[in-house]
Design an enzyme around this catalytic site. Structure first.
Site, PDB file in Angstrom:
ATOM      1  CB  SER A  93      47.125  68.260  36.872  1.00  0.00           C
ATOM      2  OG  SER A  93      45.737  68.304  37.137  1.00  0.00           O
ATOM      3  CE  LYS A  96      45.759  68.305  40.796  1.00  0.00           C
ATOM      4  NZ  LYS A  96      44.849  67.567  39.930  1.00  0.00           N
ATOM      5  CB  SER A 153      45.624  64.195  38.681  1.00  0.00           C
ATOM      6  OG  SER A 153      46.154  65.467  38.461  1.00  0.00           O
ATOM      7  CE  LYS A 266      49.681  65.235  38.539  1.00  0.00           C
ATOM      8  NZ  LYS A 266      48.760  65.011  37.391  1.00  0.00           N
TER       9      LYS A 266
END
Length: 318
Positions: A93, A96, A153, A266
């Site tokens: 992720s 992203k 997410s 993140k």
């Protein structure tokens, strides 16, 4: 006799020039992060480290759970820690980050309402992708989708933005790869917006540090990246809106570090990628980013990526 003397002088000057050239070449290699016997930072043979730091300046990485890591001081881009920073990884992720910054830059109006069609959800449910909580035919503002991308997410937010901006996820991914090329992320290739596992979807922690350094220059991105929670306004489906919580802050017992605090981050995880984290911290008035990947564990285990962040940030200035 004079001819012999001239020959001796000529040999002397030739030998002196050779020695000087050798010394200059030796120094040049050392200052470029290389020795005559190989590269200093232990990355793949043939690569030239981008760090201008002397090896003595680097923070030791021996105690990290993550096999790949890089720490960068933001104001001058000085690399303070590197561990297999140019080795290919799966970003999960952390992908992203690129999805979000491209969407922010491509959307003229972040208050614009976007409808999430039913088709957005079918494949994501099959893949068991992480979701923010929106549903089919929900009308959502673009800025809410961006928060949905970064905090919980949400894969449906990624696809919704991609289809709205480029017409399809595939075309949006082309924009992501173009952006990566412009930024000099030379060891990166994206095949999707979500980070779902794909052998052809890869990057390096070095490339991700380039991306995050760039994205944090955007005020909207930085505001989203450093948010611990965010509540959307009411929608046609959720009359009370939805509240998102940062996946990093949920697992971060205390953002305070010695002399500063962890400002945002993140997380990422797949079986193949391991536990990954891209974070921003401020310490003694300076900002730093740390990108780690590949730590063993999962959502149910100890969060070794976050443990590594504490370990690294606490070593700064010591």
């Amino acid at each position: 006799m004079m001819q012999k003397t001239k020959k001796k002088k000529s040999k002397f000057w030739t030998l002196l020039i050779v020695i000087v050239v050798f010394i200059l070449a030796f120094k040049s290699n050392i200052f470029n992060g290389q020795s005559l016997f190989g590269i200093i930072d232990g990355d793949e043979p043939g690569s030239i480290p981008v760090s201008t730091s002397n090896s003595a300046d680097l923070i030791p990485s021996d105690n990290l759970h993550s096999p790949n890591a890089i720490l960068v001081r933001l104001d001058n881009q000085k690399v303070l820690l590197e561990k297999n920073s140019k080795q290919k990884i799966f970003p999960a992720s952390l992908t992203k980050i690129m999805t979000a910054i491209v969407a922010i830059e491509k959307l003229a109006d972040l208050q614009k309402t976007i409808v999430l069609p039913n088709s957005t959800f079918r494949e994501l449910y099959k893949a068991d992708a992480s979701m923010a909580g929106f549903t089919a035919n929900e009308r959502v503002r673009a800025i809410d989708l961006i928060y949905g991308v970064m905090l919980p997410s949400g894969a449906e937010c990624c696809i919704g933005l991609a289809e709205h901006i480029a017409g399809s996820e595939k075309k949006f991914v082309e924009i992501m790869n173009q952006k990566a090329a412009v930024l000099g992320m030379n060891n990166t290739h994206f095949t999707n917006t979500t980070g779902l596992q794909d052998e052809k979807h890869y990057t390096t922690v070095k490339d991700l540090s380039i991306l995050l350094s760039y994205a944090l220059k955007n005020n909207t991105f930085k505001k989203v990246f450093t948010a611990s929670r965010y509540s959307t306004p009411p929608t046609n489906v959720h009359s009370g809106g939805i509240t998102f919580y940062s996946t990093m802050f949920k697992n971060l017992a205390n953002p305070v570090i010695d002399g500063g605090r962890i400002l945002g981050g993140k997380t990422g995880y797949t079986n193949e990628a391991g536990l990954c984290l891209a974070s921003l911290a401020q310490k003694d008035g300076r900002e730093y980013i740390l990108v780690t990947a590949g730590a063993k564990g999962n959502h149910e285990s100890a969060q070794y990526d976050i443990e590594d962040a504490y370990t690294v940030y606490d070593k700064l200035g010591k």
